[in-house]
Write a protein that holds these residues in place. Structure first.
Motif, PDB file in Angstrom:
ATOM      1  N   UNK A 297       0.830  -1.194   0.000  1.00  0.00           N
ATOM      2  CA  UNK A 297       0.000   0.000   0.000  1.00  0.00           C
ATOM      3  C   UNK A 297       0.876   1.260   0.000  1.00  0.00           C
ATOM      4  N   UNK A 298       1.863   1.255   0.900  1.00  0.00           N
ATOM      5  CA  UNK A 298       2.745   2.417   1.023  1.00  0.00           C
ATOM      6  C   UNK A 298       3.548   2.618  -0.267  1.00  0.00           C
ATOM      7  N   UNK A 299       4.017   1.501  -0.819  1.00  0.00           N
ATOM      8  CA  UNK A 299       4.841   1.560  -2.018  1.00  0.00           C
ATOM      9  C   UNK A 299       4.053   2.152  -3.186  1.00  0.00           C
ATOM     10  N   UNK A 300       2.794   1.698  -3.337  1.00  0.00           N
ATOM     11  CA  UNK A 300       1.997   2.183  -4.453  1.00  0.00           C
ATOM     12  C   UNK A 300       1.661   3.660  -4.306  1.00  0.00           C
ATOM     13  N   UNK A 301       1.296   4.047  -3.100  1.00  0.00           N
ATOM     14  CA  UNK A 301       0.936   5.455  -2.879  1.00  0.00           C
ATOM     15  C   UNK A 301       2.165   6.346  -3.072  1.00  0.00           C
ATOM     16  N   UNK A 302       3.323   5.837  -2.698  1.00  0.00           N
ATOM     17  CA  UNK A 302       4.538   6.629  -2.863  1.00  0.00           C
ATOM     18  C   UNK A 302       4.875   6.801  -4.347  1.00  0.00           C
ATOM     19  N   UNK A 303       4.735   5.698  -5.115  1.00  0.00           N
ATOM     20  CA  UNK A 303       5.149   5.743  -6.523  1.00  0.00           C
ATOM     21  C   UNK A 303       4.331   6.762  -7.324  1.00  0.00           C
ATOM     22  N   UNK A 304       3.022   6.924  -7.009  1.00  0.00           N
ATOM     23  CA  UNK A 304       2.239   7.890  -7.795  1.00  0.00           C
ATOM     24  C   UNK A 304       2.617   9.330  -7.420  1.00  0.00           C
ATOM     25  N   UNK A 305       3.065   9.504  -6.177  1.00  0.00           N
ATOM     26  CA  UNK A 305       3.418  10.860  -5.713  1.00  0.00           C
ATOM     27  C   UNK A 305       4.559  11.477  -6.532  1.00  0.00           C
ATOM     28  N   UNK A 306       5.502  10.628  -6.976  1.00  0.00           N
ATOM     29  CA  UNK A 306       6.682  11.190  -7.640  1.00  0.00           C
ATOM     30  C   UNK A 306       6.347  11.761  -9.018  1.00  0.00           C
ATOM     31  N   UNK A 307       5.124  11.576  -9.489  1.00  0.00           N
ATOM     32  CA  UNK A 307       4.698  12.213 -10.738  1.00  0.00           C
ATOM     33  C   UNK A 307       4.590  13.735 -10.563  1.00  0.00           C
ATOM     34  N   UNK A 308       4.452  14.164  -9.296  1.00  0.00           N
ATOM     35  CA  UNK A 308       4.213  15.590  -9.026  1.00  0.00           C
ATOM     36  C   UNK A 308       5.508  16.390  -9.045  1.00  0.00           C
ATOM     37  N   UNK A 309       5.388  17.711  -9.205  1.00  0.00           N
ATOM     38  CA  UNK A 309       6.581  18.557  -9.268  1.00  0.00           C
ATOM     39  C   UNK A 309       7.302  18.597  -7.925  1.00  0.00           C
ATOM     40  N   UNK A 310       6.556  18.429  -6.833  1.00  0.00           N
ATOM     41  CA  UNK A 310       7.149  18.473  -5.492  1.00  0.00           C
ATOM     42  C   UNK A 310       6.445  17.436  -4.649  1.00  0.00           C
ATOM     43  N   UNK A 311       7.155  16.597  -3.989  1.00  0.00           N
ATOM     44  CA  UNK A 311       6.512  15.538  -3.208  1.00  0.00           C
ATOM     45  C   UNK A 311       7.306  15.247  -1.961  1.00  0.00           C
ATOM     46  N   UNK A 312       6.556  14.714  -0.979  1.00  0.00           N
ATOM     47  CA  UNK A 312       7.107  14.396   0.329  1.00  0.00           C
ATOM     48  C   UNK A 312       7.942  13.122   0.222  1.00  0.00           C
ATOM     49  N   UNK A 313       9.158  13.148   0.693  1.00  0.00           N
ATOM     50  CA  UNK A 313      10.000  11.953   0.690  1.00  0.00           C
ATOM     51  C   UNK A 313       9.511  10.943   1.708  1.00  0.00           C
ATOM     52  N   UNK A 314      10.063   9.717   1.676  1.00  0.00           N
ATOM     53  CA  UNK A 314       9.603   8.705   2.636  1.00  0.00           C
ATOM     54  C   UNK A 314       9.999   9.088   4.055  1.00  0.00           C
ATOM     55  N   UNK A 315       9.099   8.819   4.978  1.00  0.00           N
ATOM     56  CA  UNK A 315       9.389   9.053   6.389  1.00  0.00           C
ATOM     57  C   UNK A 315      10.113   7.792   6.901  1.00  0.00           C
ATOM     58  N   UNK A 316      11.382   7.920   7.325  1.00  0.00           N
ATOM     59  CA  UNK A 316      12.160   6.691   7.559  1.00  0.00           C
ATOM     60  C   UNK A 316      11.797   5.975   8.846  1.00  0.00           C
ATOM     61  N   UNK A 317      10.495   5.773   9.075  1.00  0.00           N
ATOM     62  CA  UNK A 317      10.056   5.146  10.321  1.00  0.00           C
ATOM     63  C   UNK A 317       9.993   3.624  10.191  1.00  0.00           C
ATOM     64  N   UNK A 318       9.856   3.121   8.978  1.00  0.00           N
ATOM     65  CA  UNK A 318       9.713   1.673   8.807  1.00  0.00           C
ATOM     66  C   UNK A 318      10.862   1.163   7.935  1.00  0.00           C
ATOM     67  N   UNK A 319      11.182  -0.144   8.009  1.00  0.00           N
ATOM     68  CA  UNK A 319      12.279  -0.681   7.185  1.00  0.00           C
ATOM     69  C   UNK A 319      12.050  -0.413   5.702  1.00  0.00           C
ATOM     70  N   UNK A 320      10.791  -0.550   5.208  1.00  0.00           N
ATOM     71  CA  UNK A 320      10.562  -0.343   3.771  1.00  0.00           C
ATOM     72  C   UNK A 320      10.763   1.131   3.405  1.00  0.00           C
ATOM     73  N   UNK A 321      10.397   2.050   4.295  1.00  0.00           N
ATOM     74  CA  UNK A 321      10.625   3.473   3.985  1.00  0.00           C
ATOM     75  C   UNK A 321      12.114   3.775   3.982  1.00  0.00           C
TER      76      UNK A 321
END
Ligand code: SF4
Length: 363
Positions: A297-321
């Motif tokens: 879920x997190x991976x998919x939501x993150x991947x669509x975000x990078x289409x934008x001109x400015x996006x929030x980077x991953x919050x390094x709270x989890x191993x996958x982030x």
């Protein structure tokens, strides 16, 4: 429910490049059934009584419903929240002063016009059912009706197009002073008439050249590229699509409509007959439903975000982030992504050119 999408699954005829889910022919009885049954799906999905902050009527061709059908459809939708964005896609061939007035009176705040080109040759080649003059008339009618925000869609990089044809269309589009412009290089999708005719898609170089030209010409006219294929004057970005790209939930209704709710991803079956039969008997329409793991879920939501001109980077709270952040830092070293400060990132010009590969790295 914050974001509602309604898929209107009808078109008068199929354009030669179209891989969207819609049936050609515009059968009046089937359209009436769609308008009659949509409220049942919305009620079964629990949408009735909510106040979405964005509503998007897409398709297919919502404008095929005509002024009366659109009025009836709007009356069946949940009442949008104050200040909501209510977008409707239209084919310029359908836009009359009466339809434009009905859209505005029903609450449309934004209309997206499928212009595609201002060349008679290109429009005929694409199989569109309008010429450039209808686009100008549609813009005038929608503006006269008081629609606050207008967008034009264009298709670039048509194989075999005469030199300068796309540049001229871009200039014509800007001359109409829309608030928003979308530019998509032609994609030749399997099963479409273009694919069956053996048309080769534009090369990467041709597509990239058209995108680069769009970005610089539109920037000079005051439109910022806020997503890979979308440009807007400040404050006129499409809020519904922004919500989807930022990874917010959305609820879809109508045949082939997709939804994202929590960890559930749902795609309604595309068949209108199956959709109608289920709702006639009081059941939700058939759909493919996938339950995603937290990481998927997190991976998919993150991947669509990078289409934008400015996006929030991953919050390094989890191993996958943390893994995603490491991948992002590697992309930055390769000159494909860059930090903007405050935890925000952007793709570089080169990163935007290879955005699909970048998204795969970050998934
Ligand atoms: S009008 Fe839009 S949805 Fe309908 S066939 Fe043409 S491109 Fe496809």
């Amino acid at each position: 429910m914050e974001n509602l999408y309604v898929h209107v699954p009808f078109c008068v005829s199929k354009c030669r490049y179209c891989a969207f889910s819609s049936e050609a022919g515009a059968d009046a009885g089937r359209i009436r059934d769609f308008v009659r049954l949509l409220p049942r799906e919305l009620a079964l999905r629990g949408a009735t009584g909510t106040h979405p902050s964005t509503v998007y009527l897409g398709g297919g061709t919502p404008s095929i419903l005509g002024a009366d059908g659109l009025r009836a459809l709007f009356a069946s939708l949940p009442r949008p929240a104050p200040g909501a964005e209510v977008s409707v896609e239209v084919n310029p061939a359908d836009v009359t002063p009466a339809l434009a007035a009905a859209l505005r009176a029903a609450g449309a705040t934004r209309v997206s016009i499928g212009a595609q080109s201002f060349s008679d040759r290109a429009l005929a080649w694409l199989g569109r059912r309008h010429g450039p003059e209808r686009v100008r008339e549609a813009v005038a009618a929608l503006r006269d009706a008081g629609v606050p925000s207008l967008s034009l869609d264009l298709i670039a990089a048509l194989p075999g197009a005469p030199a300068g044809e796309f540049s001229a269309s871009l200039r014509e589009a800007i001359a109409l002073e829309p608030d928003h412009v979308s530019v998509y290089p032609l994609s030749v999708e399997p099963g479409t008439p273009l694919a069956r005719a053996g048309v080769a898609p534009p090369s990467d170089d041709e597509a990239l050249a058209a995108v680069a030209e769009s970005e610089s010409v539109l920037a000079a006219a005051g439109y910022a590229r806020y997503e890979l294929s979308n440009y807007a004057r400040p404050g006129f970005e499409c809020r519904h699509n922004l919500a989807v790209w930022r990874g917010e939930d959305y609820t879809g209704a109508g045949p082939a409509a997709c939804s994202r709710e929590g960890r559930e991803r749902r795609a309604n079956a595309p068949s209108f007959d199956a959709w109608r039969a289920a709702l006639e008997s009081g059941c939700l329409p058939p759909a493919e439903i996938e339950s995603l793991s937290g990481d998927e879920d997190e991976s998919e939501r993150f991947a669509t975000r990078v289409r934008l001109a400015r996006w929030r980077g991953p919050d390094p709270a989890t191993p996958s982030s943390r893994r995603r952040l490491a991948a992002l830092e590697a992309l930055a070293r390769d000159g494909l992504a860059a930090p903007l400060g405050g935890g925000d990132w952007t793709l570089t010009a080169r990163g935007r050119e290879v955005a699909d590969a970048v998204m795969a790295e970050l998934a």
